[in-house]
Design a protein around this motif. Structure first.
Motif, PDB file in Angstrom:
ATOM      1  N   ASP A   1      -4.494  20.118  -2.542  1.00 49.90           N
ATOM      2  CA  ASP A   1      -3.461  19.620  -1.894  1.00 49.90           C
ATOM      3  C   ASP A   1      -3.370  18.091  -2.244  1.00 49.90           C
ATOM      4  OD1 ASP A   1      -2.020  21.870  -1.341  1.00 49.90           O
ATOM      5  OD2 ASP A   1      -2.382  22.070   0.663  1.00 49.90           O
ATOM      6  N   ALA A   2      -4.669  17.461  -1.816  1.00 52.59           N
ATOM      7  CA  ALA A   2      -4.955  16.289  -1.910  1.00 52.59           C
ATOM      8  C   ALA A   2      -4.965  15.731  -3.356  1.00 52.59           C
ATOM      9  CB  ALA A   2      -6.164  15.785  -1.441  1.00 52.59           C
ATOM     10  N   SER A   3      -5.545  16.346  -4.370  1.00 52.30           N
ATOM     11  CA  SER A   3      -5.775  15.796  -5.716  1.00 52.30           C
ATOM     12  C   SER A   3      -4.341  16.421  -6.569  1.00 52.30           C
ATOM     13  CB  SER A   3      -6.953  16.513  -6.384  1.00 52.30           C
ATOM     14  OG  SER A   3      -6.784  17.866  -6.685  1.00 52.30           O
ATOM     15  N   SER A   4      -3.543  16.891  -6.338  1.00 57.29           N
ATOM     16  CA  SER A   4      -2.536  17.515  -7.050  1.00 57.29           C
ATOM     17  C   SER A   4      -1.274  16.823  -6.406  1.00 57.29           C
ATOM     18  CB  SER A   4      -2.267  18.872  -6.863  1.00 57.29           C
ATOM     19  OG  SER A   4      -2.111  19.364  -5.466  1.00 57.29           O
ATOM     20  N   SER A   5      -1.242  15.594  -5.511  1.00 59.83           N
ATOM     21  CA  SER A   5       0.103  15.071  -5.187  1.00 59.83           C
ATOM     22  C   SER A   5       0.617  14.472  -6.277  1.00 59.83           C
ATOM     23  CB  SER A   5      -0.346  13.959  -4.171  1.00 59.83           C
ATOM     24  OG  SER A   5      -1.328  13.199  -4.566  1.00 59.83           O
ATOM     25  N   VAL A   6       0.115  14.114  -7.238  1.00 57.82           N
ATOM     26  CA  VAL A   6       0.678  13.757  -8.554  1.00 57.82           C
ATOM     27  C   VAL A   6       0.096  14.648  -9.914  1.00 57.82           C
ATOM     28  CG1 VAL A   6       1.802  11.757  -7.644  1.00 57.82           C
ATOM     29  CG2 VAL A   6      -0.554  11.624  -8.506  1.00 57.82           C
ATOM     30  N   GLY A   7      -0.118  15.602  -9.636  1.00 62.17           N
ATOM     31  CA  GLY A   7      -0.731  16.319 -10.792  1.00 62.17           C
ATOM     32  C   GLY A   7      -2.138  16.069 -11.070  1.00 62.17           C
ATOM     33  N   GLY A   8      -2.890  15.672 -10.225  1.00 65.89           N
ATOM     34  CA  GLY A   8      -4.181  15.216 -10.400  1.00 65.89           C
ATOM     35  C   GLY A   8      -4.464  13.811 -11.063  1.00 65.89           C
ATOM     36  N   VAL A   9      -3.435  12.711 -10.840  1.00 69.63           N
ATOM     37  CA  VAL A   9      -3.297  11.561 -11.169  1.00 69.63           C
ATOM     38  C   VAL A   9      -4.591  10.627 -10.865  1.00 69.63           C
ATOM     39  CG1 VAL A   9      -2.028   9.544 -11.686  1.00 69.63           C
ATOM     40  CG2 VAL A   9      -0.953  11.595 -12.292  1.00 69.63           C
ATOM     41  N   ILE A  10      -4.770  11.132  -9.503  1.00 69.77           N
ATOM     42  CA  ILE A  10      -5.874  10.445  -8.600  1.00 69.77           C
ATOM     43  C   ILE A  10      -7.030  11.257  -8.325  1.00 69.77           C
ATOM     44  CG2 ILE A  10      -6.081   9.275  -6.267  1.00 69.77           C
ATOM     45  CD1 ILE A  10      -4.324   7.749  -8.298  1.00 69.77           C
ATOM     46  N   ASP A  11      -8.104  10.917  -8.536  1.00 66.81           N
ATOM     47  CA  ASP A  11      -9.361  11.337  -8.333  1.00 66.81           C
ATOM     48  C   ASP A  11      -9.791  11.062  -6.743  1.00 66.81           C
ATOM     49  OD1 ASP A  11     -11.768  12.259  -7.758  1.00 66.81           O
ATOM     50  OD2 ASP A  11     -12.781  11.286  -9.100  1.00 66.81           O
ATOM     51  N   MET A  12      -9.325  12.204  -6.014  1.00 75.30           N
ATOM     52  CA  MET A  12      -9.101  11.801  -4.429  1.00 75.30           C
ATOM     53  C   MET A  12     -10.733  11.486  -4.027  1.00 75.30           C
ATOM     54  SD  MET A  12      -6.306  11.830  -3.421  1.00 75.30           S
ATOM     55  CE  MET A  12      -6.607  11.275  -1.705  1.00 75.30           C
ATOM     56  N   GLU A  13     -11.827  12.196  -4.475  1.00 73.02           N
ATOM     57  CA  GLU A  13     -13.107  11.754  -4.015  1.00 73.02           C
ATOM     58  C   GLU A  13     -13.140  10.354  -4.409  1.00 73.02           C
ATOM     59  OE1 GLU A  13     -17.664  12.999  -5.216  1.00 73.02           O
ATOM     60  OE2 GLU A  13     -16.306  14.352  -5.537  1.00 73.02           O
ATOM     61  N   THR A  14     -13.049   9.784  -5.610  1.00 69.39           N
ATOM     62  CA  THR A  14     -13.289   8.237  -5.661  1.00 69.39           C
ATOM     63  C   THR A  14     -12.647   7.670  -4.924  1.00 69.39           C
ATOM     64  OG1 THR A  14     -13.783   8.773  -8.020  1.00 69.39           O
ATOM     65  CG2 THR A  14     -13.157   6.534  -7.393  1.00 69.39           C
ATOM     66  N   PHE A  15     -11.314   7.795  -4.681  1.00 63.84           N
ATOM     67  CA  PHE A  15     -10.172   7.093  -3.695  1.00 63.84           C
ATOM     68  C   PHE A  15     -10.712   7.008  -2.177  1.00 63.84           C
ATOM     69  CE2 PHE A  15      -6.232   6.686  -1.199  1.00 63.84           C
ATOM     70  CZ  PHE A  15      -5.788   5.301  -1.922  1.00 63.84           C
ATOM     71  N   ARG A  16     -11.295   8.343  -2.055  1.00 59.50           N
ATOM     72  CA  ARG A  16     -11.964   8.223  -0.400  1.00 59.50           C
ATOM     73  C   ARG A  16     -13.144   7.394  -0.290  1.00 59.50           C
ATOM     74  NH1 ARG A  16     -11.076  13.926  -0.899  1.00 59.50           N
ATOM     75  NH2 ARG A  16      -8.855  14.643   0.203  1.00 59.50           N
ATOM     76  N   GLN A  17     -13.859   7.287  -1.402  1.00 59.33           N
ATOM     77  CA  GLN A  17     -15.067   6.224  -1.507  1.00 59.33           C
ATOM     78  C   GLN A  17     -14.568   4.891  -1.301  1.00 59.33           C
ATOM     79  OE1 GLN A  17     -17.283   7.401  -4.870  1.00 59.33           O
ATOM     80  NE2 GLN A  17     -18.080   9.463  -3.912  1.00 59.33           N
ATOM     81  N   ILE A  18     -13.442   4.566  -1.975  1.00 59.44           N
ATOM     82  CA  ILE A  18     -12.783   3.157  -1.920  1.00 59.44           C
ATOM     83  C   ILE A  18     -12.399   2.971  -0.421  1.00 59.44           C
ATOM     84  CG2 ILE A  18     -11.114   1.466  -2.960  1.00 59.44           C
ATOM     85  CD1 ILE A  18     -13.390   1.953  -4.592  1.00 59.44           C
ATOM     86  N   LEU A  19     -11.701   3.850   0.126  1.00 62.29           N
ATOM     87  CA  LEU A  19     -11.112   3.651   1.460  1.00 62.29           C
ATOM     88  C   LEU A  19     -12.366   3.747   2.534  1.00 62.29           C
ATOM     89  CD1 LEU A  19      -8.330   6.429   1.315  1.00 62.29           C
ATOM     90  CD2 LEU A  19      -8.122   3.973   1.204  1.00 62.29           C
ATOM     91  N   ASP A  20     -13.551   4.167   1.993  1.00 65.33           N
ATOM     92  CA  ASP A  20     -14.622   3.984   3.087  1.00 65.33           C
ATOM     93  C   ASP A  20     -15.042   2.635   2.959  1.00 65.33           C
ATOM     94  OD1 ASP A  20     -14.504   6.694   3.731  1.00 65.33           O
ATOM     95  OD2 ASP A  20     -16.414   7.567   2.362  1.00 65.33           O
ATOM     96  N   LEU A  21     -14.773   1.871   2.140  1.00 70.15           N
ATOM     97  CA  LEU A  21     -15.214   0.276   2.166  1.00 70.15           C
ATOM     98  C   LEU A  21     -14.241  -0.309   3.018  1.00 70.15           C
ATOM     99  CD1 LEU A  21     -15.673  -0.059  -1.641  1.00 70.15           C
ATOM    100  CD2 LEU A  21     -17.271   0.349  -0.038  1.00 70.15           C
ATOM    101  N   ASP A  22     -13.166   0.082   3.402  1.00 69.50           N
ATOM    102  CA  ASP A  22     -12.245  -0.747   4.453  1.00 69.50           C
ATOM    103  C   ASP A  22     -13.095  -0.730   5.668  1.00 69.50           C
ATOM    104  OD1 ASP A  22     -10.005  -1.073   2.793  1.00 69.50           O
ATOM    105  OD2 ASP A  22      -9.387   0.804   2.911  1.00 69.50           O
ATOM    106  N   GLU A  23     -12.950  -1.700   6.277  1.00 70.12           N
ATOM    107  CA  GLU A  23     -13.630  -1.967   7.660  1.00 70.12           C
ATOM    108  C   GLU A  23     -13.030  -1.491   8.790  1.00 70.12           C
ATOM    109  OE1 GLU A  23     -14.806  -6.130   8.303  1.00 70.12           O
ATOM    110  OE2 GLU A  23     -16.146  -6.005   6.196  1.00 70.12           O
ATOM    111  N   ASP A  24     -11.660  -1.192   8.590  1.00 68.53           N
ATOM    112  CA  ASP A  24     -10.850  -0.801   9.821  1.00 68.53           C
ATOM    113  C   ASP A  24      -9.435   0.074   9.056  1.00 68.53           C
ATOM    114  OD1 ASP A  24      -8.962  -2.621   8.543  1.00 68.53           O
ATOM    115  OD2 ASP A  24      -9.530  -4.255  10.172  1.00 68.53           O
ATOM    116  N   ASP A  25      -8.480   0.220   9.863  1.00 68.85           N
ATOM    117  CA  ASP A  25      -7.443   1.128   9.506  1.00 68.85           C
ATOM    118  C   ASP A  25      -6.347   0.233   8.735  1.00 68.85           C
ATOM    119  OD1 ASP A  25      -8.651   3.410  10.158  1.00 68.85           O
ATOM    120  OD2 ASP A  25      -7.504   3.315  12.231  1.00 68.85           O
ATOM    121  N   THR A  26      -6.621  -1.225   8.755  1.00 72.70           N
ATOM    122  CA  THR A  26      -5.617  -1.879   7.904  1.00 72.70           C
ATOM    123  C   THR A  26      -5.594  -1.674   6.446  1.00 72.70           C
ATOM    124  OG1 THR A  26      -7.057  -3.734   7.684  1.00 72.70           O
ATOM    125  CG2 THR A  26      -5.846  -3.807   9.761  1.00 72.70           C
ATOM    126  N   HIS A  27      -6.666  -1.191   5.852  1.00 73.31           N
ATOM    127  CA  HIS A  27      -7.001  -0.890   4.512  1.00 73.31           C
ATOM    128  C   HIS A  27      -6.993  -2.097   3.665  1.00 73.31           C
ATOM    129  CE1 HIS A  27      -7.266   3.297   5.400  1.00 73.31           C
ATOM    130  NE2 HIS A  27      -5.829   3.268   6.018  1.00 73.31           N
TER     131      HIS A  27
END
Length: 190
Positions: free
Chosen positions: A49-75
């Motif tokens: 579900d997460a990766s097919s939100s736009v037909g697999g356009v976004i690699d969710m594993e990589t995107f989550r790793q980028i989100l992990d770099l956020d210091e808080d929920d402000t992104h």
């Protein structure tokens, strides 16, 4: 010819068996397998579900790793990366159009390589894959077919691929902007 005889090992490790606990009953084993299968199915469904939100356009594993770099929920950090990518991609597409008009295969290869790397860093998977193909076409090579290309074949393929990659980018940009909007990022500040 001399024959050597090796002696058997002096110490052989044997598995340790805990005789204090009884072996699991067949019913318990079946329940364990059923539970593992259900958890695996749920996890696969969530990732699909997460990766097919736009037909697999976004690699969710990589995107989550980028989100992990956020210091808080402000992104703020990851949103800044995304908006920098948008500006960079727009500029690169302009340069690709110019290089295509000039029939500059080396420049097209270089630009494909550049946008491939930027896309990979953010998890924009389809753009990444298409830019890799453009990079190879610019080198007069079709890596999927394993054949060399003439200048005209390479330019024709890049022309069609550029239309495709712009559509893939548009899908990814929309998905990313929607994601950030849903997570409270003020897009005017980016």
């Amino acid at each position: 010819m001399a024959t050597t005889i090796s002696s058997p090992p002096r110490h052989v490790d044997k598995p340790v068996v805990d005789d204090r606990s009884p072996p699991p009953s067949p019913k318990t084993v079946k329940e364990l397998h059923a539970s593992l299968s259900a958890n695996q199915s749920d996890s696969n469904a969530e990732s699909a579900d997460a990766s097919s939100s736009v037909g697999g356009v976004i690699d969710m594993e990589t995107f989550r790793q980028i989100l992990d770099l956020d210091e808080d929920d402000t992104h703020d950090f990851s949103a800044g990366m995304a908006w920098a990518y948008f500006a960079q991609a727009d500029q690169t597409f302009t340069e690709m159009n110019e290089a295509l008009a000039a029939k500059d295969l080396a420049k097209l290869s270089s630009l494909g390589h550049f946008l491939k790397g930027s896309s990979a860093a953010l998890g924009v998977a389809k753009v990444q894959a298409s830019c890799e193909r453009m990079q190879h076409y610019g080198q007069r090579r079709d890596e999927q077919a394993g054949v060399d290309l003439s200048d005209e074949e390479a330019l024709t393929r890049i022309d069609a691929l550029l239309v495709q990659v712009k559509n893939e980018y548009s899908d990814a940009e929309k998905w990313l902007k929607d994601w950030y909007k849903e997570h409270g990022v003020d897009q005017e500040d980016q």
